[in-house]
Scaffold this active site. Structure first.
Site, PDB file in Angstrom:
ATOM      1  N   ARG A  44      11.334  -1.094  10.931  1.00 45.63           N
ATOM      2  CA  ARG A  44      10.273  -0.780  11.893  1.00 45.63           C
ATOM      3  C   ARG A  44      10.268  -1.776  13.050  1.00 45.63           C
ATOM      4  O   ARG A  44      10.482  -2.964  12.846  1.00 45.63           O
ATOM      5  CB  ARG A  44       8.914  -0.805  11.182  1.00 45.63           C
ATOM      6  CG  ARG A  44       8.555   0.497  10.530  1.00 45.63           C
ATOM      7  CD  ARG A  44       7.337   0.414   9.652  1.00 45.63           C
ATOM      8  NE  ARG A  44       6.169  -0.249  10.233  1.00 45.63           N
ATOM      9  CZ  ARG A  44       4.985  -0.307   9.651  1.00 45.63           C
ATOM     10  NH1 ARG A  44       4.806   0.256   8.456  1.00 45.63           N
ATOM     11  NH2 ARG A  44       3.979  -0.921  10.209  1.00 45.63           N
TER      12      ARG A  44
ATOM     13  N   ARG B 267      -9.745   0.146   9.210  1.00 41.19           N
ATOM     14  CA  ARG B 267      -9.278  -1.220   9.464  1.00 41.19           C
ATOM     15  C   ARG B 267     -10.300  -2.037  10.232  1.00 41.19           C
ATOM     16  O   ARG B 267     -10.059  -3.217  10.482  1.00 41.19           O
ATOM     17  CB  ARG B 267      -7.989  -1.163  10.285  1.00 41.19           C
ATOM     18  CG  ARG B 267      -6.707  -1.210   9.443  1.00 41.19           C
ATOM     19  CD  ARG B 267      -5.559  -0.940  10.392  1.00 41.19           C
ATOM     20  NE  ARG B 267      -4.336  -1.582  10.053  1.00 41.19           N
ATOM     21  CZ  ARG B 267      -3.268  -0.972   9.539  1.00 41.19           C
ATOM     22  NH1 ARG B 267      -3.331   0.286   9.200  1.00 41.19           N
ATOM     23  NH2 ARG B 267      -2.150  -1.629   9.334  1.00 41.19           N
TER      24      ARG B 267
ATOM     25  N   LYS C  39       0.836  -1.212   0.000  1.00 35.34           N
ATOM     26  CA  LYS C  39       0.000   0.000   0.000  1.00 35.34           C
ATOM     27  C   LYS C  39       0.871   1.263   0.000  1.00 35.34           C
ATOM     28  O   LYS C  39       0.661   2.169  -0.798  1.00 35.34           O
ATOM     29  CB  LYS C  39      -0.923   0.015   1.239  1.00 35.34           C
ATOM     30  CG  LYS C  39      -1.846  -1.185   1.307  1.00 35.34           C
ATOM     31  CD  LYS C  39      -2.749  -1.126   2.523  1.00 35.34           C
ATOM     32  CE  LYS C  39      -2.039  -1.255   3.854  1.00 35.34           C
ATOM     33  NZ  LYS C  39      -1.359  -2.553   4.066  1.00 35.34           N
TER      34      LYS C  39
ATOM     35  N   ARG D 142      11.563  -5.391   5.013  1.00 36.19           N
ATOM     36  CA  ARG D 142      11.256  -3.991   4.686  1.00 36.19           C
ATOM     37  C   ARG D 142      12.205  -3.041   5.411  1.00 36.19           C
ATOM     38  O   ARG D 142      12.562  -3.239   6.560  1.00 36.19           O
ATOM     39  CB  ARG D 142       9.821  -3.678   5.102  1.00 36.19           C
ATOM     40  CG  ARG D 142       9.480  -2.198   5.002  1.00 36.19           C
ATOM     41  CD  ARG D 142       8.008  -1.942   4.982  1.00 36.19           C
ATOM     42  NE  ARG D 142       7.330  -2.319   6.202  1.00 36.19           N
ATOM     43  CZ  ARG D 142       6.010  -2.250   6.373  1.00 36.19           C
ATOM     44  NH1 ARG D 142       5.233  -1.857   5.372  1.00 36.19           N
ATOM     45  NH2 ARG D 142       5.459  -2.602   7.510  1.00 36.19           N
TER      46      ARG D 142
ATOM     47  N   ARG E  51      -0.186  -9.232  13.329  1.00 35.43           N
ATOM     48  CA  ARG E  51      -0.816  -8.252  12.429  1.00 35.43           C
ATOM     49  C   ARG E  51      -1.586  -8.942  11.309  1.00 35.43           C
ATOM     50  O   ARG E  51      -2.649  -8.482  10.888  1.00 35.43           O
ATOM     51  CB  ARG E  51       0.258  -7.322  11.832  1.00 35.43           C
ATOM     52  CG  ARG E  51       0.754  -6.281  12.834  1.00 35.43           C
ATOM     53  CD  ARG E  51       2.132  -5.760  12.506  1.00 35.43           C
ATOM     54  NE  ARG E  51       2.193  -5.004  11.284  1.00 35.43           N
ATOM     55  CZ  ARG E  51       3.320  -4.785  10.593  1.00 35.43           C
ATOM     56  NH1 ARG E  51       4.479  -5.283  11.044  1.00 35.43           N
ATOM     57  NH2 ARG E  51       3.300  -4.079   9.497  1.00 35.43           N
TER      58      ARG E  51
HETATM   59  P1  ADP Z   1       2.180  -1.922   3.214  1.00 37.21           P
HETATM   60  O1  ADP Z   1       2.198  -0.415   3.190  1.00 37.21           O
HETATM   61  O2  ADP Z   1       0.999  -2.497   2.505  1.00 37.21           O
HETATM   62  O3  ADP Z   1       2.335  -2.503   4.595  1.00 37.21           O
HETATM   63  P2  ADP Z   1       4.754  -1.659   1.821  1.00 37.21           P
HETATM   64  O4  ADP Z   1       4.397  -0.814   0.656  1.00 37.21           O
HETATM   65  O5  ADP Z   1       5.531  -1.019   2.909  1.00 37.21           O
HETATM   66  O6  ADP Z   1       3.440  -2.415   2.414  1.00 37.21           O
HETATM   67  O7  ADP Z   1       5.542  -2.931   1.253  1.00 37.21           O
HETATM   68  C1  ADP Z   1       5.993  -3.957   2.144  1.00 37.21           C
HETATM   69  C2  ADP Z   1       7.345  -4.460   1.682  1.00 37.21           C
HETATM   70  O8  ADP Z   1       7.173  -5.184   0.461  1.00 37.21           O
HETATM   71  C3  ADP Z   1       8.353  -3.354   1.396  1.00 37.21           C
HETATM   72  O9  ADP Z   1       9.620  -3.820   1.780  1.00 37.21           O
HETATM   73  C4  ADP Z   1       8.266  -3.155  -0.136  1.00 37.21           C
HETATM   74  O10 ADP Z   1       9.491  -2.711  -0.687  1.00 37.21           O
HETATM   75  C5  ADP Z   1       7.936  -4.576  -0.600  1.00 37.21           C
HETATM   76  N1  ADP Z   1       7.047  -4.602  -1.776  1.00 37.21           N
HETATM   77  C6  ADP Z   1       6.030  -3.755  -2.065  1.00 37.21           C
HETATM   78  N2  ADP Z   1       5.429  -4.106  -3.217  1.00 37.21           N
HETATM   79  C7  ADP Z   1       6.078  -5.223  -3.661  1.00 37.21           C
HETATM   80  C8  ADP Z   1       5.931  -6.080  -4.801  1.00 37.21           C
HETATM   81  N3  ADP Z   1       4.974  -5.848  -5.726  1.00 37.21           N
HETATM   82  N4  ADP Z   1       6.774  -7.131  -4.913  1.00 37.21           N
HETATM   83  C9  ADP Z   1       7.745  -7.362  -3.979  1.00 37.21           C
HETATM   84  N5  ADP Z   1       7.936  -6.600  -2.891  1.00 37.21           N
HETATM   85  C10 ADP Z   1       7.105  -5.539  -2.719  1.00 37.21           C
HETATM   86  P1  AMP Z   2       0.800   0.473   9.118  1.00 42.09           P
HETATM   87  O1  AMP Z   2       1.863   1.520   8.996  1.00 42.09           O
HETATM   88  O2  AMP Z   2      -0.423   0.763   8.294  1.00 42.09           O
HETATM   89  O3  AMP Z   2       1.329  -0.928   8.910  1.00 42.09           O
HETATM   90  O4  AMP Z   2       0.299   0.529  10.634  1.00 42.09           O
HETATM   91  C1  AMP Z   2       1.182   0.264  11.705  1.00 42.09           C
HETATM   92  C2  AMP Z   2       0.385   0.086  12.990  1.00 42.09           C
HETATM   93  O5  AMP Z   2      -0.299   1.316  13.332  1.00 42.09           O
HETATM   94  C3  AMP Z   2      -0.726  -0.974  12.970  1.00 42.09           C
HETATM   95  O6  AMP Z   2      -0.238  -2.296  13.193  1.00 42.09           O
HETATM   96  C4  AMP Z   2      -1.620  -0.480  14.106  1.00 42.09           C
HETATM   97  O7  AMP Z   2      -1.071  -0.789  15.371  1.00 42.09           O
HETATM   98  C5  AMP Z   2      -1.553   1.040  13.930  1.00 42.09           C
HETATM   99  N1  AMP Z   2      -2.613   1.513  13.017  1.00 42.09           N
HETATM  100  C6  AMP Z   2      -2.434   2.101  11.811  1.00 42.09           C
HETATM  101  N2  AMP Z   2      -3.629   2.395  11.257  1.00 42.09           N
HETATM  102  C7  AMP Z   2      -4.572   1.966  12.135  1.00 42.09           C
HETATM  103  C8  AMP Z   2      -5.989   1.944  12.122  1.00 42.09           C
HETATM  104  N3  AMP Z   2      -6.691   2.436  11.082  1.00 42.09           N
HETATM  105  N4  AMP Z   2      -6.628   1.417  13.185  1.00 42.09           N
HETATM  106  C9  AMP Z   2      -5.948   0.937  14.241  1.00 42.09           C
HETATM  107  N5  AMP Z   2      -4.619   0.900  14.317  1.00 42.09           N
HETATM  108  C10 AMP Z   2      -3.924   1.411  13.267  1.00 42.09           C
END
Ligand code: ADP
Ligand code: AMP
Length: 230
Positions: free
Chosen positions: A161, A89, A13, A128, A172
């Site tokens: 992170r 969420r 995302k 990541r 998660r």
């Molecule tokens: P989200 O925001 O949904 O939690 P991220 O955008 O941070 O996910 O992506 C999670 C991890 O996967 C990051 O390390 C990113 O570089 C990697 N990633 C994202 N899209 C792809 C893809 N299409 N193929 C492989 N790795 C990906």
């Molecule tokens: P994210 O960066 O989207 O992976 O979110 C990291 C963490 O933030 C999650 O695992 C939750 O603990 C908290 N968080 C982010 N967005 C929400 C949401 N909409 N509702 C509740 N917790 C959230």
């Protein structure tokens, strides 16, 4: 244009949001980023949120809803439109969002669902790395920076992170399946959901998302004349 981007943790995302906000000149509203900023700033809300985040649990609805309502009512979101990432969420959050957009007299134009099988997500999340300065997302194997440990965009330091460890990720993913996945049906019922295969190369996913947005009739307030640079 007002959009949501959904999908399990690690679906991509944040990665896709970087390209989408440039393409459509939107404000990126990521609740996870907002909490991480609050933690960095040492606010009371940040301290409270961190306890939940480190365990891979959701921050209570009332905290998140208040924060998002305030953000969406700000001028930049009103003027440019927004891409909401990581919210809603839970079902109460989705209902609260409906109420907020009604109060603001705006509409949601679409919900992008990035679909990735669960077995891919652990490796994506534990590998990541995030830029401490601009928040760009990398992966040590799938999307490495040009120079190890340094952000390609701004040269900032990359970090892992604290919730990208196996135990928190596993929690998660369970939380996603139990509380967030049901929202897919919620947005199907509202005829807003665009499902995208996220188990493909990053740029291929981006092309499919952009095409889906441009070709969908209820995502029609996109102005083709806008440059894609700002
Ligand atoms: P989200 O925001 O949904 O939690 P991220 O955008 O941070 O996910 O992506 C999670 C991890 O996967 C990051 O390390 C990113 O570089 C990697 N990633 C994202 N899209 C792809 C893809 N299409 N193929 C492989 N790795 C990906
Ligand atoms: P994210 O960066 O989207 O992976 O979110 C990291 C963490 O933030 C999650 O695992 C939750 O603990 C908290 N968080 C982010 N967005 C929400 C949401 N909409 N509702 C509740 N917790 C959230």
């Amino acid at each position: 244009m007002k959009l949501l981007i959904m999908g399990p943790p690690g679906a991509g995302k944040g990665t896709q949001a970087e390209g989408l906000v440039k393409e459509f000149s939107l404000v990126h509203v990521s609740t996870g980023d907002m909490f991480r900023e609050a933690i960095k700033a040492g606010t009371e809300m940040g301290k409270r949120a961190k306890e939940y985040m480190d365990k891979g649990e959701l921050v209570p609805d009332e905290v998140v809803v208040g924060m998002v309502n305030e953000r969406l009512s700000q001028d930049d979101c009103q003027e440019k439109g927004f891409l909401l990432d990581g919210f809603p969420r839970t079902l109460p959050q989705a209902i609260a969002l409906d109420e907020a957009i009604e109060a603001l007299k705006i509409n949601l134009n679409g919900v992008i669902n990035i679909d990735v099988p669960r077995e891919r997500l652990m490796a994506r999340l534990t590998g990541r790395r995030i830029c401490r300065n601009c928040g760009s997302s990398y992966h040590i194997l799938f999307n490495p920076p040009q120079q190890e440990g340094k952000c390609d965009n701004c040269g900032g330091e990359l970090y892992q992170r604290s919730d990208d460890n196996e135990e928190a990720v596993s929690n998660r993913l369970d939380v996603y399946e139990n509380q967030t996945q049901p929202l897919i049906e919620y947005y199907i019922q509202k005829k807003l959901l665009k499902n995208i295969n996220g188990d493909q190369e990053i740029n291929k996913v981006l092309t499919e998302v952009i095409t889906s947005i441009k070709t969908t009739s209820n995502i029609s307030d996109y102005d083709d004349s806008l440059p894609s640079c700002c």
